[in-house]
Design a protein around this motif. Structure first.
Motif, PDB file in Angstrom:
ATOM      1  N   GLU A   1      61.843  39.255  49.299  1.00 36.32           N
ATOM      2  CA  GLU A   1      60.672  40.089  49.195  1.00 36.32           C
ATOM      3  C   GLU A   1      60.541  40.876  50.556  1.00 36.32           C
ATOM      4  OE1 GLU A   1      57.007  37.699  50.367  1.00 36.32           O
ATOM      5  OE2 GLU A   1      57.844  36.533  51.475  1.00 36.32           O
ATOM      6  N   VAL A   2      60.236  41.957  50.663  1.00 36.26           N
ATOM      7  CA  VAL A   2      59.902  42.282  51.376  1.00 36.26           C
ATOM      8  C   VAL A   2      58.926  42.444  52.752  1.00 36.26           C
ATOM      9  CG1 VAL A   2      59.252  45.056  52.406  1.00 36.26           C
ATOM     10  CG2 VAL A   2      60.934  45.082  50.233  1.00 36.26           C
TER      11      VAL A   2
ATOM     12  N   GLU B   1      55.823  42.899  56.329  1.00 39.61           N
ATOM     13  CA  GLU B   1      56.071  43.483  57.684  1.00 39.61           C
ATOM     14  C   GLU B   1      55.474  42.733  58.604  1.00 39.61           C
ATOM     15  OE1 GLU B   1      52.502  46.781  57.944  1.00 39.61           O
ATOM     16  OE2 GLU B   1      53.456  47.797  56.184  1.00 39.61           O
TER      17      GLU B   1
ATOM     18  N   ARG C   1      59.979  46.349  59.339  1.00 36.14           N
ATOM     19  CA  ARG C   1      59.545  46.007  58.512  1.00 36.14           C
ATOM     20  C   ARG C   1      60.477  45.699  57.852  1.00 36.14           C
ATOM     21  NH1 ARG C   1      58.923  49.597  53.659  1.00 36.14           N
ATOM     22  NH2 ARG C   1      58.195  48.361  53.200  1.00 36.14           N
TER      23      ARG C   1
ATOM     24  N   VAL D   1      63.234  42.382  54.696  1.00 32.16           N
ATOM     25  CA  VAL D   1      63.658  41.718  54.313  1.00 32.16           C
ATOM     26  C   VAL D   1      63.949  39.967  54.052  1.00 32.16           C
ATOM     27  CG1 VAL D   1      64.864  41.071  52.442  1.00 32.16           C
ATOM     28  CG2 VAL D   1      64.371  43.730  52.832  1.00 32.16           C
TER      29      VAL D   1
ATOM     30  N   ARG E   1      65.218  50.766  55.570  1.00 35.05           N
ATOM     31  CA  ARG E   1      65.499  51.002  54.044  1.00 35.05           C
ATOM     32  C   ARG E   1      65.044  49.270  53.664  1.00 35.05           C
ATOM     33  NH1 ARG E   1      70.981  52.922  54.829  1.00 35.05           N
ATOM     34  NH2 ARG E   1      70.704  52.200  52.335  1.00 35.05           N
ATOM     35  N   ALA E   2      63.724  48.894  53.688  1.00 42.15           N
ATOM     36  CA  ALA E   2      63.593  47.747  53.698  1.00 42.15           C
ATOM     37  C   ALA E   2      63.889  47.180  51.703  1.00 42.15           C
ATOM     38  CB  ALA E   2      62.496  46.866  53.999  1.00 42.15           C
ATOM     39  N   ASP E   3      62.447  48.623  51.557  1.00 37.48           N
ATOM     40  CA  ASP E   3      62.044  48.556  49.732  1.00 37.48           C
ATOM     41  C   ASP E   3      64.277  48.447  49.482  1.00 37.48           C
ATOM     42  OD1 ASP E   3      59.511  48.258  50.385  1.00 37.48           O
ATOM     43  OD2 ASP E   3      59.925  50.467  50.620  1.00 37.48           O
ATOM     44  N   GLU E   4      64.457  49.576  49.641  1.00 35.88           N
ATOM     45  CA  GLU E   4      65.907  49.257  48.997  1.00 35.88           C
ATOM     46  C   GLU E   4      66.568  48.522  49.222  1.00 35.88           C
ATOM     47  OE1 GLU E   4      70.076  52.864  49.478  1.00 35.88           O
ATOM     48  OE2 GLU E   4      68.257  53.122  50.053  1.00 35.88           O
TER      49      GLU E   4
ATOM     50  N   ALA F   1      65.888  45.373  49.299  1.00 34.04           N
ATOM     51  CA  ALA F   1      64.920  44.465  48.717  1.00 34.04           C
ATOM     52  C   ALA F   1      66.025  44.212  47.189  1.00 34.04           C
ATOM     53  CB  ALA F   1      64.093  43.859  48.556  1.00 34.04           C
ATOM     54  N   GLU F   2      65.619  45.678  46.471  1.00 29.72           N
ATOM     55  CA  GLU F   2      66.431  45.836  45.634  1.00 29.72           C
ATOM     56  C   GLU F   2      67.480  45.759  44.887  1.00 29.72           C
ATOM     57  OE1 GLU F   2      66.327  47.421  41.830  1.00 29.72           O
ATOM     58  OE2 GLU F   2      64.287  46.744  42.626  1.00 29.72           O
TER      59      GLU F   2
ATOM     60  N   THR G   1      67.651  41.778  44.437  1.00 29.07           N
ATOM     61  CA  THR G   1      67.299  41.432  43.376  1.00 29.07           C
ATOM     62  C   THR G   1      68.266  41.542  42.101  1.00 29.07           C
ATOM     63  OG1 THR G   1      64.626  41.817  44.756  1.00 29.07           O
ATOM     64  CG2 THR G   1      64.713  41.269  42.016  1.00 29.07           C
TER      65      THR G   1
END
Length: 179
Positions: free
Chosen positions: A113-114, A116, A144, A146, A162-165, A167-168, A171
Motif C-alpha cells: 500500500e502507498v 505517507e 511517501r 510503499v 513515484r509510490a503510486d506507480e 504500488a500499481e 499489485t
C-alpha cells in the motif's frame, strides 16, 4: 546444426533512481571540510596565514584535494538509491556499486500500500533504517513510499517519488503471481 540457448533477463516493470536531499550532501560536505581543516591545524599547528603560504606547495594542495574530495566523492557514489521491479522480484540497492542490496520475490509479498510517513520522527532519517516496530525502511528522500507486508509477517517500507506507480506494478505482479 547447433543451437545456442540464452537466458534473457526479466523485463523491468519499474525503475527509479533517487538521490538524497541536497541538504544531506551539504551537511556531509561541511562535516568533511571542518574535519579536514581541523586535521590541518592539528598536523601543522600553524597560524592560518602560515597554512595559506603552504597552499601553493603542490604536495600540500594534492593532499588537501584528496583528503577533502575523496570522501565527498565516495559519499556521492554511496548516497544513491535504486528501486527496480521485474515480474518476479523487487530489488532496492544503495550506491552505483551496491553497498547494500535487498531483494524480495513477488511471491513473498502478501500486501502493498502507498503510505505517507515522517522520515525523521518515525525512523530517524533517510537511508537503511529499522522502525520501532521492527519494520525495515529503505528511503532516500521525501515522505511517501510503499509499505509491503511479507508472507513471513515482516514489513518493509520503500521510499519512492513515484509510490503510486510502484504500488500499481507490484499489485499487478501479485495478481499475475496468484493466477
Amino acid at each position: 546444426m547447433s543451437s545456442v540457448v540464452t537466458m534473457r533477463p526479466a523485463a523491468t516493470l519499474f525503475h527509479e533512481e533517487q538521490y538524497f536531499d541536497w541538504r544531506v550532501y551539504t551537511l556531509l560536505g561541511a562535516g568533511f571540510l571542518a574535519a579536514g581543516l581541523g586535521l590541518l591545524w592539528w598536523t601543522y599547528r600553524a597560524e592560518p596565514a602560515a597554512l595559506m603560504a603552504r597552499a601553493w606547495n603542490l604536495e600540500f594542495a594534492l593532499g588537501i584535494g584528496a583528503g577533502l574530495g575523496l570522501p565527498l566523492l565516495l559519499t556521492v557514489f554511496v548516497l544513491h538509491m535504486t528501486t527496480e521491479a521485474t515480474p518476479d522480484v523487487l530489488t532496492v540497492w544503495y550506491g552505483w556499486v551496491p553497498i547494500y542490496r535487498r531483494s524480495v520475490t513477488i511471491a513473498d509479498i502478501r500486501t502493498c500500500e502507498v503510505v505517507e510517513y515522517r522520515p525523521i520522527a518515525d525512523h530517524g532519517g533517510w537511508g537503511v533504517r529499522a522502525g520501532r516496530d521492527g519494520e525495515r525502511v529503505l528511503t532516500a528522500r521525501g515522505d511517501r513510499g510503499v509499505r509491503l507486508v511479507l508472507t513471513d509477517g515482516g514489513r518493509l517500507l520503500i521510499g519512492s517519488q513515484r509510490a503510486d506507480e510502484l504500488a500499481e506494478v507490484l499489485t499487478r505482479s501479485l495478481r499475475t503471481d496468484m493466477d
